[in-house]
Design a protein around this motif. Sequence first.
Motif, PDB file in Angstrom:
ATOM      1  N   PRO A 118     -64.638 -18.770 -76.838  1.00 49.47           N
ATOM      2  CA  PRO A 118     -65.710 -17.895 -77.555  1.00 49.47           C
ATOM      3  C   PRO A 118     -67.024 -17.559 -77.601  1.00 49.47           C
ATOM      4  N   THR A 136     -57.080 -14.533 -73.903  1.00 51.80           N
ATOM      5  CA  THR A 136     -57.059 -15.152 -74.804  1.00 51.80           C
ATOM      6  C   THR A 136     -57.965 -14.708 -75.805  1.00 51.80           C
ATOM      7  N   ALA A 137     -59.081 -14.986 -75.085  1.00 48.44           N
ATOM      8  CA  ALA A 137     -60.095 -15.957 -75.912  1.00 48.44           C
ATOM      9  C   ALA A 137     -60.578 -14.225 -75.939  1.00 48.44           C
ATOM     10  N   SER A 140     -59.042 -12.324 -78.992  1.00 49.70           N
ATOM     11  CA  SER A 140     -59.595 -12.131 -79.800  1.00 49.70           C
ATOM     12  C   SER A 140     -61.341 -11.991 -80.169  1.00 49.70           C
ATOM     13  N   HIS A 162     -62.111  -8.433 -80.481  1.00 50.51           N
ATOM     14  CA  HIS A 162     -60.502  -7.767 -81.870  1.00 50.51           C
ATOM     15  C   HIS A 162     -61.437  -5.868 -82.281  1.00 50.51           C
ATOM     16  N   ARG A 191     -47.855 -12.415 -75.770  1.00 44.04           N
ATOM     17  CA  ARG A 191     -48.417 -13.231 -76.477  1.00 44.04           C
ATOM     18  C   ARG A 191     -46.844 -14.253 -77.151  1.00 44.04           C
ATOM     19  N   PRO A 242     -52.651 -21.607 -82.862  1.00 43.27           N
ATOM     20  CA  PRO A 242     -53.096 -20.236 -82.823  1.00 43.27           C
ATOM     21  C   PRO A 242     -52.206 -20.501 -81.797  1.00 43.27           C
TER      22      PRO A 242
END
Length: 324
Positions: free
Chosen positions: A46, A74-75, A78, A81, A131, A140
């Motif tokens: 992240p 995934t990162a 996020s 977004h 997902r 998460p």
Amino acid sequence: MNVVQSALIHNPNSRKNAQDKGQFVRMARQKMGDFCVSALNDSHLPAHLTELKSRGVDLIAISGGDGTVSACLTAIASVYHDCPLPSVAILPSGNTNLIAGDVGFGLHGEAAIDRLLRPEGLKSCIRTPIRLSWPDGERPSVLGMFGGCTGYARAVRIAHSPNVLKFAPHDLAVFFTLFSSMASLLFRRSRHSWMNGDRLSWSAEGTGLPVPGREGRSFLFMTTALEKLSHGIWPFWNEDTSRDGFHFLDVHAFPEALPKACFNLLRGRAPEWLRAHKDYTSATARAMQLETDSDFVLDGEVFPVSAGGRLKLEEGPAFRFVHV
């Protein structure tokens, strides 16, 4: 004319990258400077991606295996977004590279970096990762491209043993994963436990579903957002790729005609008798609710069974994968 800014996320722990003693990442840093990031741990992603986003990166190459790709997707979802997702290029270098077999960049080493630095004219395709989330909020949600539970999770645990990885590197691991389910049936002591499977109940949302759900036990459950696997293997028979959603296969406990079914599916074939058989269900779904006492595996990472046994699979954000 918009200028595409490329970056590289490099996993030094992946098989190929660990074996080259840092040669690839040193070369990449010479050409890309600070836009080449070496991520030692998924927890660092992240922060790295937030920095790349602030610098206008809209094409991210990932050097690693399926697990690295899953963690990066995934990162990325996020961090990005609130704006368009960057395009993604896959440079396979892990123990298993199923994702690259479908949407890989197509170049390696210095040639790949040079092409990423002049990305004009690259081809692309869209894939929508699955997902995986836990309705009980235990952890998460994560994005991935290939996974499963029940017999698939058992086989992956075997495939992850060090002795197996020495002899089944890269996409050959998928062969072992699938064939180990069959091989176990040759031994009387393990036959009943494998055939009996694990508890699995599911309900699905989508068009063209043969059944909306079922309750019982499953010998093998697999799902993917990919449209091609290695070596012609395709254990699904929903060829209509125009439908939204992900593919899944559920094989009931103590399935009839299992050797004959595996012989066909491992060659990418699904004859009519198999499509109509009560013990085999394959379709495309937009979302699924699962209850199981099995671990779930997504892109090689094993997620232990949750306390409540409930899981949700659904379409994630659509990514554009670029290739030559």
